[in-house]
Each structure stands twice: as structure tokens, then as C-alpha cells.
Scaffold this active site. Structure first.
Site, PDB file in Angstrom:
ATOM      1  N   TYR A 100       0.872  -1.287  -0.121  1.00  0.00           N
ATOM      2  CA  TYR A 100      -0.022  -0.124   0.032  1.00  0.00           C
ATOM      3  C   TYR A 100       0.981   1.209  -0.014  1.00  0.00           C
ATOM      4  O   TYR A 100       0.479   2.355   0.384  1.00  0.00           O
ATOM      5  CB  TYR A 100      -0.840  -0.078   1.319  1.00  0.00           C
ATOM      6  CG  TYR A 100      -2.212  -0.914   0.773  1.00  0.00           C
ATOM      7  CD1 TYR A 100      -3.145  -0.631   0.123  1.00  0.00           C
ATOM      8  CD2 TYR A 100      -2.164  -2.227   1.695  1.00  0.00           C
ATOM      9  CE1 TYR A 100      -4.385  -1.312   0.124  1.00  0.00           C
ATOM     10  CE2 TYR A 100      -3.339  -3.017   1.481  1.00  0.00           C
ATOM     11  CZ  TYR A 100      -4.528  -2.688   0.591  1.00  0.00           C
ATOM     12  OH  TYR A 100      -5.428  -3.313   0.451  1.00  0.00           O
ATOM     13  N   GLU A 129       0.583  -5.878  -8.578  1.00  0.00           N
ATOM     14  CA  GLU A 129       0.298  -6.544  -7.499  1.00  0.00           C
ATOM     15  C   GLU A 129       0.135  -8.105  -7.446  1.00  0.00           C
ATOM     16  O   GLU A 129       0.216  -8.610  -6.462  1.00  0.00           O
ATOM     17  CB  GLU A 129      -1.369  -5.938  -7.102  1.00  0.00           C
ATOM     18  CG  GLU A 129      -1.472  -4.594  -6.913  1.00  0.00           C
ATOM     19  CD  GLU A 129      -2.703  -4.006  -6.739  1.00  0.00           C
ATOM     20  OE1 GLU A 129      -2.995  -2.873  -6.552  1.00  0.00           O
ATOM     21  OE2 GLU A 129      -3.806  -4.731  -6.854  1.00  0.00           O
TER      22      GLU A 129
HETATM   23  P1  GDP Z   1     -10.149   0.859  -2.686  1.00  0.00           P
HETATM   24  O1  GDP Z   1      -9.333   0.707  -4.019  1.00  0.00           O
HETATM   25  O2  GDP Z   1     -11.688   0.729  -2.961  1.00  0.00           O
HETATM   26  O3  GDP Z   1      -9.608  -0.689  -2.045  1.00  0.00           O
HETATM   27  O4  GDP Z   1      -9.792   1.986  -1.829  1.00  0.00           O
HETATM   28  P2  GDP Z   1      -8.428   2.955  -1.866  1.00  0.00           P
HETATM   29  O5  GDP Z   1      -7.332   2.605  -2.739  1.00  0.00           O
HETATM   30  O6  GDP Z   1      -9.003   4.251  -1.633  1.00  0.00           O
HETATM   31  O7  GDP Z   1      -7.918   2.632  -0.339  1.00  0.00           O
HETATM   32  C1  GDP Z   1      -7.132   1.313  -0.124  1.00  0.00           C
HETATM   33  C2  GDP Z   1      -7.820   0.757   1.210  1.00  0.00           C
HETATM   34  O8  GDP Z   1      -7.462   1.739   2.105  1.00  0.00           O
HETATM   35  C3  GDP Z   1      -9.174   0.482   1.207  1.00  0.00           C
HETATM   36  O9  GDP Z   1      -9.784  -0.544   0.722  1.00  0.00           O
HETATM   37  C4  GDP Z   1      -9.377   0.622   2.917  1.00  0.00           C
HETATM   38  O10 GDP Z   1      -8.927  -0.716   3.339  1.00  0.00           O
HETATM   39  C5  GDP Z   1      -8.237   1.558   3.335  1.00  0.00           C
HETATM   40  N1  GDP Z   1      -8.834   3.008   3.369  1.00  0.00           N
HETATM   41  C6  GDP Z   1      -9.280   3.799   2.473  1.00  0.00           C
HETATM   42  N2  GDP Z   1      -9.718   4.868   3.167  1.00  0.00           N
HETATM   43  C7  GDP Z   1      -9.704   4.689   4.404  1.00  0.00           C
HETATM   44  C8  GDP Z   1     -10.225   5.494   5.704  1.00  0.00           C
HETATM   45  O11 GDP Z   1     -10.795   6.664   5.425  1.00  0.00           O
HETATM   46  N3  GDP Z   1      -9.863   4.961   6.914  1.00  0.00           N
HETATM   47  C9  GDP Z   1      -9.384   3.813   7.136  1.00  0.00           C
HETATM   48  N4  GDP Z   1      -9.035   3.310   8.244  1.00  0.00           N
HETATM   49  N5  GDP Z   1      -8.891   2.909   6.121  1.00  0.00           N
HETATM   50  C10 GDP Z   1      -9.178   3.494   4.679  1.00  0.00           C
END
Ligand code: GDP
Length: 139
Positions: free
Chosen positions: A51, A128
Site C-alpha cells: 500500500y 500486485e
Molecule cells: P479501494 O481501491 O476501494 O480499496 O480504495 P483505496 O485505494 O482508496 O484505499 C485502499 C484501502 O485503504 C481501502 O480498501 C481501505 O481498506 C483503506 N482505506 C481507505 N480509506 C480509508 C479510511 O478513510 N480509513 C481507513 N482506516 N482505511 C481506509
């Protein structure tokens, strides 16, 4: 060029809730073929590397702690239009905003603990998938 492949993880919350079978079932029912599959656990360092793009975000520490707290299932999946169709199948990042019938609507509990990962582009699906699988582990 589209590769027709995506990468997914069943995250620690969904593994803890004993939902591996149901979630993999939804993926294969939706027409995704399993190219590679692994049950493993990320170290904090590995979760941070996976990440890395989110390193500057306020939730990064929480995300790394969550993703390394227990085992995950990692998989490469294949289907026509894989990236877009899989993002539709899993639903919005925040389960409150996810459509009915999506994996996150059914199994996620919060925006952080949202049950599954799905790649957002062909380029990231390759990066990934390569993070977890050698060529010998793909069929
Ligand atoms: P995805 O592509 O839908 O998985 O979303 P993103 O790439 O934006 O974020 C990656 C991962 O980070 C998400 O799937 C969540 O597990 C985590 N995440 C994203 N936004 C938040 C947040 O506001 N708070 C927390 N605790 N985790 C988050």
C-alpha cells in the site's frame, strides 16, 4: 492493453469472519477464473510496501496494522473486462456506499475493514499479482 486479469485479496476481517468460501464463490459465480491462489500473511513491512501509494494518507498506519494482523487470501483472476467488472462486483470502498449485492455490501464492516481488495487498473493488477506470485504459480 487490457490483460483481462485482476488481482484480489480477501482481507483479514473477512478471513476472521470465516467468509473465504462465500467470497471466493461470489467471484467464481460472477465468471472469474482462478489463475493463482494463495493463503498467506503479510508482515507490517510487506503490507506497507503493498500500500505504498497510500503512505502519506492519515489512515496509512491503521491500514498496515489491519492488513498484517491475520492471514489473507491472494488471487489473480481472469475474465473479459476483469478490472471494471471486478470493481463492480466488490462495490464502493465504503460499504455504506456500496450497492446491494456487492461483496463489500455483504461482508465489509467499515471503510477500513472492507473485506476485499480489487486492482484499479491493468498496470496495478500486474504489479500486485507480481508482488505475490511467481510465473510457476499461475495456471
Ligand atoms: P479501494 O481501491 O476501494 O480499496 O480504495 P483505496 O485505494 O482508496 O484505499 C485502499 C484501502 O485503504 C481501502 O480498501 C481501505 O481498506 C483503506 N482505506 C481507505 N480509506 C480509508 C479510511 O478513510 N480509513 C481507513 N482506516 N482505511 C481506509
Amino acid at each position: 492493453m487490457a490483460t483481462n486479469r485482476t488481482f484480489t485479496m480477501i482481507k483479514p476481517d473477512a478471513v476472521e469472519a470465516n467468509n473465504i468460501g462465500s467470497i471466493l464463490g461470489m467471484m467464481t459465480e460472477a465468471g472469474f477464473r482462478v489463475v493463482a491462489l494463495k493463503y498467506t500473511k503479510l508482515s507490517e513491512e510487506q503490507a506497507g510496501k503493498f500500500y505504498d501509494i497510500h503512505r502519506a494518507r492519515p489512515f496509512f498506519g491503521e491500514l498496515v496494522e489491519f492488513m498484517s494482523r491475520g492471514p489473507i487470501v491472494a488471487a489473480i483472476l481472469e475474465k473479459e473486462n476483469a478490472i471494471e467488472d471486478f470493481r463492480k462486483l466488490i462495490g464502493a470502498t465504503n460499504p455504506e456506499q456500496a450497492e446491494a449485492g456487492t461483496i463489500r455490501k455483504l461482508y465489509a464492516t467499515s471503510i477500513g475493514e472492507n473485506a476485499v481488495h480489487g486492482s484499479d487498473s491493468d498496470e496495478n493488477a500486474k504489479i500486485e499479482g507480481d508482488f505475490f506470485f511467481s510465473e510457476l504459480e499461475r495456471f
